[in-house]
Design a protein around this motif. Structure first.
Motif, PDB file in Angstrom:
ATOM      1  N   ALA A 164     -54.786  29.577 -58.068  1.00 20.68           N
ATOM      2  CA  ALA A 164     -53.986  29.422 -59.288  1.00 20.68           C
ATOM      3  C   ALA A 164     -52.498  29.542 -58.984  1.00 20.68           C
ATOM      4  O   ALA A 164     -52.073  30.397 -58.204  1.00 20.68           O
ATOM      5  N   GLY A 165     -51.721  28.644 -59.593  1.00 21.94           N
ATOM      6  CA  GLY A 165     -50.281  28.661 -59.413  1.00 21.94           C
ATOM      7  C   GLY A 165     -49.797  27.828 -58.248  1.00 21.94           C
ATOM      8  O   GLY A 165     -48.594  27.593 -58.116  1.00 21.94           O
ATOM      9  N   THR A 166     -50.720  27.384 -57.391  1.00 23.26           N
ATOM     10  CA  THR A 166     -50.334  26.551 -56.255  1.00 23.26           C
ATOM     11  C   THR A 166     -50.997  25.179 -56.383  1.00 23.26           C
ATOM     12  O   THR A 166     -52.047  25.041 -57.015  1.00 23.26           O
ATOM     13  N   VAL A 167     -50.398  24.195 -55.763  1.00 26.74           N
ATOM     14  CA  VAL A 167     -50.929  22.837 -55.830  1.00 26.74           C
ATOM     15  C   VAL A 167     -52.102  22.702 -54.862  1.00 26.74           C
ATOM     16  O   VAL A 167     -51.987  23.043 -53.683  1.00 26.74           O
ATOM     17  N   LEU A 204     -52.768  23.407 -69.143  1.00 30.92           N
ATOM     18  CA  LEU A 204     -53.412  24.388 -68.263  1.00 30.92           C
ATOM     19  C   LEU A 204     -53.617  23.834 -66.858  1.00 30.92           C
ATOM     20  O   LEU A 204     -53.372  24.523 -65.867  1.00 30.92           O
ATOM     21  N   VAL A 205     -54.060  22.587 -66.774  1.00 34.23           N
ATOM     22  CA  VAL A 205     -54.213  21.919 -65.474  1.00 34.23           C
ATOM     23  C   VAL A 205     -53.108  20.879 -65.358  1.00 34.23           C
ATOM     24  O   VAL A 205     -53.068  19.910 -66.115  1.00 34.23           O
ATOM     25  N   GLU A 206     -52.212  21.098 -64.415  1.00 35.82           N
ATOM     26  CA  GLU A 206     -51.051  20.230 -64.259  1.00 35.82           C
ATOM     27  C   GLU A 206     -51.270  19.226 -63.125  1.00 35.82           C
ATOM     28  O   GLU A 206     -51.854  19.572 -62.091  1.00 35.82           O
ATOM     29  N   ARG A 216     -52.262  26.360 -64.062  1.00 31.71           N
ATOM     30  CA  ARG A 216     -51.159  27.210 -64.492  1.00 31.71           C
ATOM     31  C   ARG A 216     -51.558  28.681 -64.371  1.00 31.71           C
ATOM     32  O   ARG A 216     -52.617  29.080 -64.854  1.00 31.71           O
ATOM     33  N   ALA A 217     -50.717  29.470 -63.729  1.00 35.59           N
ATOM     34  CA  ALA A 217     -51.094  30.858 -63.441  1.00 35.59           C
ATOM     35  C   ALA A 217     -50.868  31.797 -64.615  1.00 35.59           C
ATOM     36  O   ALA A 217     -51.411  32.900 -64.621  1.00 35.59           O
ATOM     37  N   SER A 218     -50.085  31.412 -65.572  1.00 37.54           N
ATOM     38  CA  SER A 218     -49.840  32.322 -66.713  1.00 37.54           C
ATOM     39  C   SER A 218     -49.538  31.506 -67.959  1.00 37.54           C
ATOM     40  O   SER A 218     -49.364  30.307 -67.893  1.00 37.54           O
TER      41      SER A 218
END
Length: 218
Positions: A164-167, A204-206, A216-218
């Motif tokens: 989460a938060g990373t590609v 939420l999912v980018e 998205r982490a937060s």
């Protein structure tokens, strides 16, 4: 319990397949590295190292790179210490030298599966913001609401949630979920669109164009 048996000796493969099926295992048999590569997700790999198209150690390394949790037992006639060390370093959890009894192999299978089960239980739930993913029950909740996902959708979400938060690159998602990068990128996009629709959260999912996807982490 799905077992991938990679063995080019048809007599040995037939005997092992029958014995494993009597014990309740679902067996997928392969005689070459190429056949093994198309087997799909399994719980256990019984791997002969002497294969006609490529060295079994290469296949062992590939399987381990693709799945850190799958149990791998090398089942081979290579009995030298250096061979056992090479097999374990390539990613095998155990090493059985031919000839062996089915009782010994069964005991080693049980021991390896106990170890991998304990390792899998360490990470039972992933929580990312309002998203909660139960890995063992394969259930998902978003803001307290349970979301029903297909197997592929769940595996996509799990791959994203673990980073989460990373590609996560498209190629990694294809490998994690479909065990191959040969699948059409369109297949990934269709499943990702369905996942986004069920999560009902457009941000939420980018999408990171030309690279992959990020949760998205937060």
């Amino acid at each position: 319990m799905r077992v991938l048996l990679v063995e080019d000796d048809l007599r040995v493969a037939s005997a092992l397949t029958s014995a494993l099926r009597r014990r309740g295992f679902e067996v997928i048999a392969a005689t070459t590295v190429s056949e093994a590569a198309t087997a799909g997700p399994v719980d256990l790999v019984l791997l002969d190292l002497n294969l006609p198209d490529r060295d079994g150690l290469e296949l062992c390394r590939r399987i381990r790179r693709q799945d850190e949790d799958v149990a791998i037992i090398a089942v081979t006639a290579r009995s030298e210490e250096r061979d056992r060390v090479a097999g374990l370093r390539a990613g095998a959890d155990d090493y059985v030298v031919k000839p062996f009894s089915m009782a010994e192999l069964q005991a080693r299978i049980e021991a390896v599966l106990r170890r991998t089960a304990r390792a899998a239980r360490v990470e039972e739930t992933l929580e990312v913001g309002d998203l909660r993913v139960d890995l063992n029950a394969r259930r998902v909740w978003l803001s307290g609401r349970e979301v029903s996902l297909t197997r592929k959708e769940f595996e996509l979400l799990m791959a994203l949630a673990r980073q989460a938060g990373t590609v996560v690159p498209r190629e990694r998602l294809l490998m994690d979920v479909w065990q191959s990068t040969w699948n059409s990128g369109h297949t990934l996009d269709v499943h990702m669109a369905a996942l986004r629709g069920k999560l009902d959260d457009a941000g939420l999912v980018e999408t990171v164009r030309g690279v992959g996807y990020r949760l998205r982490a937060s």
